[in-house]
Design an enzyme around this catalytic site. Structure first.
Site, mmCIF file in Angstrom:
data_model
loop_
_atom_site.group_PDB
_atom_site.id
_atom_site.type_symbol
_atom_site.label_atom_id
_atom_site.label_comp_id
_atom_site.label_asym_id
_atom_site.label_seq_id
_atom_site.Cartn_x
_atom_site.Cartn_y
_atom_site.Cartn_z
ATOM 1 N N ASP A 34 -6.503 -2.909 -7.674
ATOM 2 C CA ASP A 34 -7.067 -3.545 -6.481
ATOM 3 C C ASP A 34 -7.403 -4.994 -6.794
ATOM 4 O O ASP A 34 -7.737 -5.329 -7.932
ATOM 5 C CB ASP A 34 -8.328 -2.809 -6.009
ATOM 6 C CG ASP A 34 -8.678 -3.210 -4.581
ATOM 7 O OD1 ASP A 34 -8.117 -2.611 -3.639
ATOM 8 O OD2 ASP A 34 -9.455 -4.159 -4.404
ATOM 9 N N TYR A 88 -14.416 -12.193 -0.389
ATOM 10 C CA TYR A 88 -15.119 -10.924 -0.633
ATOM 11 C C TYR A 88 -16.333 -11.137 -1.540
ATOM 12 O O TYR A 88 -17.380 -10.523 -1.352
ATOM 13 C CB TYR A 88 -14.184 -9.881 -1.263
ATOM 14 C CG TYR A 88 -13.211 -9.285 -0.279
ATOM 15 C CD1 TYR A 88 -13.579 -8.231 0.551
ATOM 16 C CD2 TYR A 88 -11.916 -9.772 -0.165
ATOM 17 C CE1 TYR A 88 -12.684 -7.679 1.464
ATOM 18 C CE2 TYR A 88 -11.014 -9.240 0.745
ATOM 19 C CZ TYR A 88 -11.408 -8.194 1.552
ATOM 20 O OH TYR A 88 -10.529 -7.661 2.465
ATOM 21 N N ARG A 141 -7.171 11.988 -5.486
ATOM 22 C CA ARG A 141 -8.406 11.295 -5.105
ATOM 23 C C ARG A 141 -9.556 12.292 -4.988
ATOM 24 O O ARG A 141 -10.671 12.012 -5.421
ATOM 25 C CB ARG A 141 -8.167 10.580 -3.768
ATOM 26 C CG ARG A 141 -9.347 9.894 -3.131
ATOM 27 C CD ARG A 141 -9.414 8.452 -3.606
ATOM 28 N NE ARG A 141 -10.191 7.602 -2.717
ATOM 29 C CZ ARG A 141 -11.506 7.477 -2.773
ATOM 30 N NH1 ARG A 141 -12.220 8.164 -3.640
ATOM 31 N NH2 ARG A 141 -12.133 6.657 -1.949
ATOM 32 N N ARG A 146 0.827 -1.225 0.000
ATOM 33 C CA ARG A 146 0.000 0.000 0.000
ATOM 34 C C ARG A 146 0.856 1.267 0.000
ATOM 35 O O ARG A 146 0.475 2.277 0.603
ATOM 36 C CB ARG A 146 -0.943 0.044 1.202
ATOM 37 C CG ARG A 146 -2.101 -0.919 1.131
ATOM 38 C CD ARG A 146 -3.188 -0.357 0.206
ATOM 39 N NE ARG A 146 -4.225 -1.349 0.013
ATOM 40 C CZ ARG A 146 -5.340 -1.405 0.739
ATOM 41 N NH1 ARG A 146 -5.560 -0.545 1.686
ATOM 42 N NH2 ARG A 146 -6.217 -2.318 0.488
ATOM 43 N N ARG A 202 -3.484 6.691 0.749
ATOM 44 C CA ARG A 202 -4.018 7.874 1.438
ATOM 45 C C ARG A 202 -3.057 8.571 2.392
ATOM 46 O O ARG A 202 -3.323 9.693 2.799
ATOM 47 C CB ARG A 202 -5.298 7.495 2.188
ATOM 48 C CG ARG A 202 -6.466 7.306 1.258
ATOM 49 C CD ARG A 202 -7.576 6.557 1.941
ATOM 50 N NE ARG A 202 -7.145 5.202 2.239
ATOM 51 C CZ ARG A 202 -7.923 4.253 2.763
ATOM 52 N NH1 ARG A 202 -9.160 4.536 3.068
ATOM 53 N NH2 ARG A 202 -7.465 3.050 2.984
#
Ligand code: CP3
Length: 332
Positions: free
Chosen positions: A72, A145, A35, A22, A26
């Protein structure tokens, strides 16, 4: 040869190569500003110019030895026809799953063309010594998921589906096929190494681990290796007791570890089999200071067949100054 690829090939290198899971995300103001302009995470993943830019952001700032493609693991279920949205503060939300109506693997892989274009664009701009990592989720993690429909889910329900629902093996087989094709296309576009993320490997029984982690990963590795020639890093998170078996049975070229596994144990038991990657606690990177430095030194002591990484992804609240300090320590 690029230092990251030297270590992955099994040869020791004087410098410990590093990257962080990652590493694009963010905690970087330049990511947050893109973003805010773009609005939607999926649009960022599927617009090659944006994905290229975001992939390169941490490299420009910190000069890691490897860039990981910005994408992703849930792009693949979406390409297979399951609806996907990323809701602010909620994480991923997937639509209803009908295994029989998922698209053919080859169509799903073709639908991910914007990802391959991002790979080509990153490769064209990457510094000469920096390698590009492509990736996918492992079938068990992606299936969990797809079945649960969201993150933060209850694994009992998913495991019961795996035990009782006759369509579950078909779902895993579909994911094996689609994931292999997806990874092969990433390599054709320029990915120089691959990582397969099995974030939820640690919730399974021994028998389930054989069936839903080792077997599908081995099948993917065999298919990718039949078509390409790049190293593959396995990351069966939370499953260190099965690490040696995983390394032998899947044919991966290297293995990543979470922070719960002592690096001294990894160096002793796994590094003789395959180069290893890990595993600073992402919370230590938030804490910084002496605690972080001690944690990093405990890992760096085992230099040799080692790629420095975190045990899981960097968190959004991580101070940039701590990342800078850690990079300085690894390079010292
Ligand atoms: O920098 C990189 O590591 C490359 C890009 C990358 C992302 N996700 C970007 C992302 C990679 C390799 C992943 C893998 C991924 N995605 C995993 C496996 C590794 C892991 O972290 O366990 C999983 C389980 C996912 C699924 C996923 N994506 C979840 C559960 C979430 C929500 C949680 C969160 O952190 O927001 C995401 C969103 C996501 N993927 C973001 C990023 C940068 C945050 C999106 C945003 O709000 O801007």
């Amino acid at each position: 040869m690029k230092p990251f690829l030297v270590t992955l090939s099994g040869r020791p290198s004087a410098q410990v190569p590093f990257w962080f899971m990652r590493q694009a995300g963010r905690y970087l103001p330049e990511y947050r500003s893109l973003r805010a302009k773009t609005g939607d995470f999926l649009t960022m993943c599927l617009t090659p110019e944006l994905a290229r830019e975001i992939t390169l952001q941490p490299i420009r700032r910190f000069g890691m030895d490897a860039a990981i493609l910005f994408a992703d693991i849930l792009l693949l279920p979406r390409a297979l026809g399951q609806e996907l949205a990323f809701k602010e503060g909620e994480g991923p939300v997937l639509g209803p799953l009908d295994v029989a109506r998922l698209k053919p693997a080859i169509e799903a892989a073709a639908a991910l063309a914007p990802v391959y274009e991002a790979v080509r664009q990153v490769r064209a701009e990457l510094p000469a010594a920096t390698a590009l990592i492509g990736f996918a989720g492992a079938p068990w993690t992606v299936a969990s998921y797809m079945v649960a429909g969201r993150g933060g889910h209850d694994f009992s329900a998913v495991r019961l589906r795996a035990m009782n629902d006759p369509s579950f093996p078909a779902l895993i087989e579909k994911l094996v096929e689609a994931t292999a094709l997806y990874l092969i296309e990433q390599v054709k576009a320029g990915a120089e190494a691959l990582q397969v993320f099995d974030t939820w490997a640690g919730v399974l029984s021994a028998e389930e681990f054989d069936r839903w982690v080792i077997a599908p990963t081995a099948a993917i590795v065999a298919r990718v290796k039949a078509a390409t020639n790049v190293p593959i890093i396995g990351f069966p998170k939370g499953a260190a007791t099965r690490a040696m078996e995983f390394a032998r049975a899947t044919g991966v070229d290297a293995m990543g570890f979470d922070s719960a596994t002592p690096m001294s144990w990894i160096a002793r038991h796994v590094a003789p089999l395959v180069p290893v990657q890990g595993n600073l606690d992402p919370l230590l990177l938030i804490a910084g200071g002496a605690a972080m430095e001690r944690g990093a030194m405990d890992i760096l002591r085992h230099r040799g067949r080692l790629i420095f990484n975190l045990g899981h992804g960097i968190r959004p609240e991580t101070p940039i100054a701590h990342v800078e300090r850690l990079c300085g320590m690894i390079r010292a």
